[in-house]
Design a protein around this motif. Structure first.
Motif, PDB file in Angstrom:
ATOM      1  N   ALA A 142       0.824  -1.208   0.000  1.00  0.00           N
ATOM      2  CA  ALA A 142       0.000   0.000   0.000  1.00  0.00           C
ATOM      3  C   ALA A 142       0.859   1.260   0.000  1.00  0.00           C
ATOM      4  N   MET A 143       1.946   1.242   0.764  1.00  0.00           N
ATOM      5  CA  MET A 143       2.846   2.402   0.799  1.00  0.00           C
ATOM      6  C   MET A 143       3.503   2.643  -0.561  1.00  0.00           C
ATOM      7  N   LEU A 144       3.903   1.564  -1.223  1.00  0.00           N
ATOM      8  CA  LEU A 144       4.508   1.698  -2.545  1.00  0.00           C
ATOM      9  C   LEU A 144       3.497   2.246  -3.558  1.00  0.00           C
ATOM     10  N   LEU A 145       2.269   1.791  -3.469  1.00  0.00           N
ATOM     11  CA  LEU A 145       1.216   2.295  -4.352  1.00  0.00           C
ATOM     12  C   LEU A 145       0.943   3.770  -4.100  1.00  0.00           C
ATOM     13  N   CYS A 146       1.044   4.174  -2.839  1.00  0.00           N
ATOM     14  CA  CYS A 146       0.861   5.582  -2.491  1.00  0.00           C
ATOM     15  C   CYS A 146       1.940   6.436  -3.151  1.00  0.00           C
ATOM     16  N   ALA A 147       3.191   5.980  -3.073  1.00  0.00           N
ATOM     17  CA  ALA A 147       4.296   6.720  -3.675  1.00  0.00           C
ATOM     18  C   ALA A 147       4.111   6.834  -5.192  1.00  0.00           C
ATOM     19  N   VAL A 148       3.650   5.769  -5.831  1.00  0.00           N
ATOM     20  CA  VAL A 148       3.403   5.791  -7.272  1.00  0.00           C
ATOM     21  C   VAL A 148       2.303   6.794  -7.608  1.00  0.00           C
ATOM     22  N   SER A 149       1.224   6.790  -6.824  1.00  0.00           N
ATOM     23  CA  SER A 149       0.105   7.708  -7.065  1.00  0.00           C
ATOM     24  C   SER A 149       0.542   9.161  -6.928  1.00  0.00           C
ATOM     25  N   TYR A 150       1.304   9.441  -5.884  1.00  0.00           N
ATOM     26  CA  TYR A 150       1.744  10.820  -5.644  1.00  0.00           C
ATOM     27  C   TYR A 150       2.735  11.271  -6.717  1.00  0.00           C
ATOM     28  N   ASN A 151       3.567  10.360  -7.181  1.00  0.00           N
ATOM     29  CA  ASN A 151       4.507  10.690  -8.250  1.00  0.00           C
ATOM     30  C   ASN A 151       3.763  11.086  -9.522  1.00  0.00           C
ATOM     31  N   THR A 154       2.211  14.697  -8.919  1.00  0.00           N
ATOM     32  CA  THR A 154       3.185  15.791  -8.962  1.00  0.00           C
ATOM     33  C   THR A 154       3.800  15.954 -10.348  1.00  0.00           C
ATOM     34  N   THR A 155       3.969  14.839 -11.070  1.00  0.00           N
ATOM     35  CA  THR A 155       4.497  14.934 -12.433  1.00  0.00           C
ATOM     36  C   THR A 155       3.557  15.738 -13.320  1.00  0.00           C
ATOM     37  N   SER A 156       2.246  15.518 -13.155  1.00  0.00           N
ATOM     38  CA  SER A 156       1.267  16.263 -13.952  1.00  0.00           C
ATOM     39  C   SER A 156       1.242  17.741 -13.580  1.00  0.00           C
ATOM     40  N   TRP A 287      -9.868  10.544   4.481  1.00  0.00           N
ATOM     41  CA  TRP A 287     -10.066  11.989   4.612  1.00  0.00           C
ATOM     42  C   TRP A 287      -9.463  12.721   3.410  1.00  0.00           C
ATOM     43  N   GLY A 288      -8.230  12.370   3.092  1.00  0.00           N
ATOM     44  CA  GLY A 288      -7.522  13.082   2.034  1.00  0.00           C
ATOM     45  C   GLY A 288      -8.135  12.901   0.660  1.00  0.00           C
ATOM     46  N   VAL A 289      -8.538  11.666   0.345  1.00  0.00           N
ATOM     47  CA  VAL A 289      -9.059  11.369  -0.988  1.00  0.00           C
ATOM     48  C   VAL A 289     -10.521  11.781  -1.135  1.00  0.00           C
ATOM     49  N   LEU A 290     -11.344  11.428  -0.133  1.00  0.00           N
ATOM     50  CA  LEU A 290     -12.787  11.639  -0.264  1.00  0.00           C
ATOM     51  C   LEU A 290     -13.249  13.038   0.155  1.00  0.00           C
ATOM     52  N   ILE A 291     -12.649  13.607   1.181  1.00  0.00           N
ATOM     53  CA  ILE A 291     -13.108  14.895   1.698  1.00  0.00           C
ATOM     54  C   ILE A 291     -12.301  16.064   1.123  1.00  0.00           C
ATOM     55  N   TRP A 292     -10.979  15.938   1.148  1.00  0.00           N
ATOM     56  CA  TRP A 292     -10.127  17.039   0.675  1.00  0.00           C
ATOM     57  C   TRP A 292      -9.800  16.941  -0.804  1.00  0.00           C
ATOM     58  N   GLU A 294      -7.625  15.351  -2.620  1.00  0.00           N
ATOM     59  CA  GLU A 294      -6.218  15.643  -2.877  1.00  0.00           C
ATOM     60  C   GLU A 294      -5.709  15.054  -4.197  1.00  0.00           C
ATOM     61  N   PHE A 295      -6.410  14.062  -4.755  1.00  0.00           N
ATOM     62  CA  PHE A 295      -6.007  13.494  -6.035  1.00  0.00           C
ATOM     63  C   PHE A 295      -6.939  13.907  -7.169  1.00  0.00           C
ATOM     64  N   LYS A 296      -7.703  14.956  -6.941  1.00  0.00           N
ATOM     65  CA  LYS A 296      -8.665  15.421  -7.950  1.00  0.00           C
ATOM     66  C   LYS A 296      -7.960  15.824  -9.243  1.00  0.00           C
ATOM     67  N   ALA A 297      -6.775  16.430  -9.127  1.00  0.00           N
ATOM     68  CA  ALA A 297      -6.057  16.917 -10.310  1.00  0.00           C
ATOM     69  C   ALA A 297      -5.098  15.883 -10.892  1.00  0.00           C
ATOM     70  N   ALA A 298      -5.124  14.668 -10.379  1.00  0.00           N
ATOM     71  CA  ALA A 298      -4.211  13.632 -10.857  1.00  0.00           C
ATOM     72  C   ALA A 298      -4.575  13.213 -12.281  1.00  0.00           C
ATOM     73  N   PRO A 299      -3.599  12.807 -13.081  1.00  0.00           N
ATOM     74  CA  PRO A 299      -3.888  12.391 -14.462  1.00  0.00           C
ATOM     75  C   PRO A 299      -4.721  11.114 -14.510  1.00  0.00           C
ATOM     76  N   LYS A 300      -5.322  10.881 -15.654  1.00  0.00           N
ATOM     77  CA  LYS A 300      -6.169   9.705 -15.843  1.00  0.00           C
ATOM     78  C   LYS A 300      -5.369   8.430 -15.593  1.00  0.00           C
ATOM     79  N   GLY A 301      -5.965   7.496 -14.889  1.00  0.00           N
ATOM     80  CA  GLY A 301      -5.310   6.237 -14.586  1.00  0.00           C
ATOM     81  C   GLY A 301      -4.712   6.179 -13.197  1.00  0.00           C
ATOM     82  N   THR A 302      -4.635   7.332 -12.524  1.00  0.00           N
ATOM     83  CA  THR A 302      -4.047   7.355 -11.176  1.00  0.00           C
ATOM     84  C   THR A 302      -4.969   6.705 -10.156  1.00  0.00           C
ATOM     85  N   ASN A 303      -6.266   6.850 -10.370  1.00  0.00           N
ATOM     86  CA  ASN A 303      -7.233   6.355  -9.371  1.00  0.00           C
ATOM     87  C   ASN A 303      -7.105   4.857  -9.115  1.00  0.00           C
TER      88      ASN A 303
END
Length: 324
Positions: A142-151, A154-156, A287-292, A294-303
């Protein structure tokens, strides 16, 4: 002295702790603005943190607040406070940069896994070892997947993910050890090797956090990647609402700690109790994903990575809880 001995209630107390440790970061988000940086928030947070530990001592210790103290026991609790504060300052900085859904899954997740391993070897384990270790592997995934998602996020945005991830990783190493150090300060009848009651241990843990904040936080104020801040900024830019929300954050975290240590007499395996209490990354991620958003601006496929991270953490929590 107020203690919980029923295993079911003890588990509920650990889950309450998990909710608190995964939710306090919302108070930082509520006051986060250009003029109110993470280091300024931290002063109010630690004030609420310390006052809540004092309240727990007064309400639940049953009198004799400073009886049976030994320097060695106090030192173990204080060391836990120093380790925790170093880790939490980096987690707070990571939260300010990367958000709840990144700082907590990586920093809290690393501390969670490290704490399970530490308590596994320090306290022994009599449950289902296979289920426990499968849960640990899933938490790491899960931690590795988090790092991939955040990368990807931020790249976008043409930003570097390095600072947020590095700060979160640093915090995780501290979180892995503080809990065991505070437990070590307690009397053997509460699962420790010292002489303190659970509420005394928590109080001296908080005293060390309070004192060390006056040394650690000025450094954070001066060298934070969010920009330099001063005590003049603290008094100029903070209103009553801002200060109270920060103190609420400290209350939320420490109330979880107090309730968690209320179960010190319950027959719950220490590795599992720590695991349940530290499943906070799952809560923070929601909290971060559903309420704040935080990944709303992530590129397609990040979800798909975000969802996989959530299910890995959830499966890890279930397996570790059932392993008891």
């Amino acid at each position: 002295m107020v203690l919980v001995t029923n295993i079911t209630i003890a588990m509920i107390c650990c889950i309450y702790c998990c909710l608190c440790w995964g939710s306090w970061g919302n108070t930082q988000k509520l006051v986060q603005k250009k003029e109110w940086k993470s280091a300024l928030f931290y002063w109010d947070y630690i004030a609420g943190f310390f006052l809540t530990s004092l309240l727990g001592l007064l309400l639940f210790n049953g009198g004799n607040f400073f009886a049976n103290l030994t320097w060695e026991s106090v030192a173990w609790a204080a060391l836990g406070g120093l380790v925790w504060n170093f880790a939490n300052i980096f987690l707070t900085a990571a939260n300010g940069i990367a958000g709840l859904s990144v700082a907590f899954p990586i920093g809290g997740g690393l501390g969670w896994v490290g704490g399970i391993v530490f308590n596994y070897f320090a306290s022994g384990f009599t449950g289902n070892k296979t289920m426990l270790w499968i849960g640990v592997v899933l938490a790491i995934a899960a931690m590795l997947l988090c790092a991939v998602s955040y990368n990807k996020l931020t790249t976008s945005q043409k930003k570097s993910p390095a600072a947020g991830i590095i700060f979160a990783i640093i915090s995780g190493f501290g979180f892995a050890f503080f809990y065991g150090l505070v437990v070590k300060a307690m009397d053997p009848s509460f699962g420790g090797e010292g002489a303190l009651t659970p509420y005394q241990a928590v109080f001296f843990f908080a005293v060390a956090v309070l004192i060390s904040t006056f040394f650690l936080n000025p450094f954070m104020m001066r060298y934070s990647v969010e920009g330099k801040s001063t005590m003049a900024d603290y008094f100029k830019n903070g209103d009553t609402r801002t200060h109270l929300i920060g103190m609420l954050g400290g209350f939320i975290w420490m109330s979880g700690m107090v309730i968690s240590f209320m179960t010190s007499k319950a027959e719950v395996n220490k590795a599992v109790a720590y695991a349940l209490s530290n499943a906070s990354p799952l809560v923070a991620m929601l909290w971060g994903v559903l309420i704040w958003k935080e990944f709303k601006a992530a590129p397609k496929g990040t979800n798909k990575y975000v969802y996989a991270m959530f299910f890995c953490f959830l499966a890890a929590l279930i397996l570790i809880a059932l392993s008891n």
